[in-house]
Scaffold this motif. Structure first.
Motif, mmCIF file in Angstrom:
data_model
loop_
_atom_site.group_PDB
_atom_site.id
_atom_site.type_symbol
_atom_site.label_atom_id
_atom_site.label_comp_id
_atom_site.label_asym_id
_atom_site.label_seq_id
_atom_site.Cartn_x
_atom_site.Cartn_y
_atom_site.Cartn_z
ATOM 1 N N ALA A 101 4.381 12.353 -3.008
ATOM 2 C CA ALA A 101 5.814 12.497 -2.747
ATOM 3 C C ALA A 101 6.177 12.199 -1.295
ATOM 4 C CB ALA A 101 6.272 13.912 -3.123
ATOM 5 N N ILE A 102 5.336 12.621 -0.351
ATOM 6 C CA ILE A 102 5.637 12.398 1.065
ATOM 7 C C ILE A 102 5.693 10.905 1.371
ATOM 8 C CG2 ILE A 102 4.738 12.688 3.407
ATOM 9 C CD1 ILE A 102 3.702 15.404 2.607
ATOM 10 N N ALA A 103 4.757 10.146 0.830
ATOM 11 C CA ALA A 103 4.778 8.694 1.010
ATOM 12 C C ALA A 103 5.979 8.088 0.299
ATOM 13 C CB ALA A 103 3.481 8.078 0.478
ATOM 14 N N GLY A 104 6.369 8.666 -0.837
ATOM 15 C CA GLY A 104 7.561 8.181 -1.533
ATOM 16 C C GLY A 104 8.816 8.343 -0.706
ATOM 17 N N LEU A 141 0.831 -1.205 0.000
ATOM 18 C CA LEU A 141 0.000 0.000 0.000
ATOM 19 C C LEU A 141 0.864 1.253 0.000
ATOM 20 C CD1 LEU A 141 -2.727 1.440 0.267
ATOM 21 C CD2 LEU A 141 -2.541 1.159 2.756
ATOM 22 N N PHE A 142 1.871 1.312 0.901
ATOM 23 C CA PHE A 142 2.740 2.487 0.964
ATOM 24 C C PHE A 142 3.487 2.678 -0.355
ATOM 25 C CE2 PHE A 142 1.812 2.683 5.376
ATOM 26 C CZ PHE A 142 2.251 3.913 5.831
ATOM 27 N N THR A 143 3.944 1.586 -0.941
ATOM 28 C CA THR A 143 4.674 1.684 -2.206
ATOM 29 C C THR A 143 3.788 2.228 -3.313
ATOM 30 O OG1 THR A 143 6.065 -0.184 -1.537
ATOM 31 C CG2 THR A 143 6.042 0.405 -3.874
ATOM 32 N N LYS A 144 2.553 1.752 -3.378
ATOM 33 C CA LYS A 144 1.627 2.218 -4.414
ATOM 34 C C LYS A 144 1.276 3.686 -4.206
ATOM 35 C CE LYS A 144 -1.184 -0.748 -6.073
ATOM 36 N NZ LYS A 144 -0.798 -0.759 -7.506
ATOM 37 N N VAL A 145 1.017 4.079 -2.958
ATOM 38 C CA VAL A 145 0.704 5.482 -2.668
ATOM 39 C C VAL A 145 1.908 6.368 -2.950
ATOM 40 C CG1 VAL A 145 0.060 7.100 -0.842
ATOM 41 C CG2 VAL A 145 -1.060 4.878 -0.978
ATOM 42 N N GLY A 146 3.114 5.845 -2.670
ATOM 43 C CA GLY A 146 4.324 6.631 -2.882
ATOM 44 C C GLY A 146 4.583 6.989 -4.331
ATOM 45 N N TRP A 169 6.750 0.332 8.571
ATOM 46 C CA TRP A 169 6.185 1.329 7.659
ATOM 47 C C TRP A 169 5.415 2.402 8.417
ATOM 48 C CZ3 TRP A 169 7.324 1.537 2.534
ATOM 49 C CH2 TRP A 169 7.983 0.422 2.000
ATOM 50 N N VAL A 170 4.482 1.983 9.251
ATOM 51 C CA VAL A 170 3.711 2.943 10.040
ATOM 52 C C VAL A 170 4.614 3.647 11.034
ATOM 53 C CG1 VAL A 170 1.885 3.145 11.769
ATOM 54 C CG2 VAL A 170 1.530 1.737 9.755
ATOM 55 N N ARG A 171 5.533 2.896 11.625
ATOM 56 C CA ARG A 171 6.437 3.469 12.625
ATOM 57 C C ARG A 171 7.305 4.567 12.022
ATOM 58 N NH1 ARG A 171 11.673 2.693 14.590
ATOM 59 N NH2 ARG A 171 11.884 2.683 16.857
ATOM 60 N N THR A 172 7.862 4.322 10.841
ATOM 61 C CA THR A 172 8.717 5.323 10.193
ATOM 62 C C THR A 172 7.915 6.564 9.834
ATOM 63 O OG1 THR A 172 10.111 3.562 9.299
ATOM 64 C CG2 THR A 172 10.284 5.742 8.267
ATOM 65 N N ALA A 173 6.709 6.378 9.298
ATOM 66 C CA ALA A 173 5.865 7.521 8.954
ATOM 67 C C ALA A 173 5.490 8.320 10.192
ATOM 68 C CB ALA A 173 4.614 7.044 8.229
ATOM 69 N N CYS A 181 8.935 5.636 1.830
ATOM 70 C CA CYS A 181 9.351 4.374 1.215
ATOM 71 C C CYS A 181 10.877 4.294 1.121
ATOM 72 C CB CYS A 181 8.727 4.240 -0.171
ATOM 73 S SG CYS A 181 6.931 4.019 -0.150
ATOM 74 N N LYS A 182 11.506 5.394 0.732
ATOM 75 C CA LYS A 182 12.968 5.404 0.626
ATOM 76 C C LYS A 182 13.621 5.189 1.993
ATOM 77 C CE LYS A 182 13.006 8.542 -3.366
ATOM 78 N NZ LYS A 182 13.403 9.895 -3.851
ATOM 79 N N LYS A 183 13.106 5.854 3.021
ATOM 80 C CA LYS A 183 13.670 5.712 4.365
ATOM 81 C C LYS A 183 13.504 4.292 4.884
ATOM 82 C CE LYS A 183 13.329 10.503 5.999
ATOM 83 N NZ LYS A 183 12.948 11.146 4.731
#
Length: 263
Positions: A36-39, A27-32, A87-91, A42-44
């Motif tokens: 841009a913020i989700a992207g 989900l995060f990858t697709k949204v990213g 994923w949620v933790r990093t965001a 994803c990189k982090k």
């Protein structure tokens, strides 16, 4: 974990990825790709995952990825729970989880079925709004499961966050304030001990614990005991326990450790 459960509720199969076991990552990858913020998240996350894998494969505890220009001097040590919800933790730590969830809510038809939680016109925006507060915090140290046994004592809390009245004493930082009360007309030490114990119990109640939650607190609230007496500034607080709400008020002088020569 709760946020992930909300994100995964009735997620469309093509959004979750047909072959991917980590649906949150999909989900995060697709949204990213479109946000841009989700992207950036994803990189982090990918960098963290590479560092964790490099640490596992590195012999003798040597630091990996230094030749790849890693921005961190040390590889972060992540617990299994942190890796599970990375994923949620990093965001959350990057303070953008609320923005990502809001974007998903605004574009819910791309990712969710009509009956999904995030597709609901009320529940979806509420979830995004609830995440604004946690995303405003600085997660310098996350609490552990045994926090009720490792939280600072009342004495240490008073030393850290002393509540000064209008004429509070200016003690040196190294001096631990005493929680006591001196009375001009005292009938004996028993009365003083009782007041001191009451003061200590009150200060302990100001701290969040498993029995009582501090809902609200405000300093310098004036109370006038009698018509002919001057109003006294004090600390007002509202506490919630399992079966009751309690409103407390204590003079600033008592919070500072002594009433001096006053009645």
């Amino acid at each position: 974990g709760v946020v992930e459960a909300c994100l995964l509720h009735m997620l469309k199969r093509r959004a979750a990825g047909f072959l991917r076991t980590d649906k949150v990552a999909a989900l995060f990858t697709k949204v990213g790709k479109t946000y841009a913020i989700a992207g950036d998240v994803c990189k982090k996350v990918q960098e963290l995952q590479q560092q964790v894998e490099g640490r596992k494969n590195q012999p003798n505890g040597q630091e990996p990825l230094k030749r790849q220009g890693s921005t961190t001097s040390r590889t972060p040590v992540l617990t299994p729970q942190a890796i599970k919800h990375i994923w949620v933790r990093t965001a959350l730590i990057e303070k953008v989880l609320d923005k990502i969830v809001q974007y998903i809510v605004d574009n819910c038809s791309k990712y969710y079925e009509k009956e999904a939680l995030l597709a609901d016109p009320v529940c979806g925006p509420i979830l995004a709004s609830l995440l604004v507060g946690p995303c405003a915090l600085e997660y310098t140290k996350l609490k552990t499961a045994d926090r009720y046994w490792t939280d600072p004592s009342a004495d240490e809390l008073v030393q850290r966050h002393r509540i000064h009245g209008a004429h509070g004493r200016q003690d040196s930082p190294s001096k631990r304030p005493a929680l006591g009360i001196r009375k001009r007309h005292s009938s004996g030490s028993t009365s003083e001990d009782r007041f001191a114990a009451s003061a200590r119990e009150y200060v302990e109640s100001l701290h969040q614990n498993s029995r009582t939650h501090l809902l609200y607190g405000k300093n310098n609230v004036l109370v006038q005991p009698k018509d002919d007496l001057e109003a006294i500034p004090g600390y007002l607080s509202l506490h919630q326990s399992a079966d009751s709400l309690t409103l407390k008020w204590t003079p600033n002088q008592l919070m500072n450790g002594t009433l001096g020569d006053s009645e």
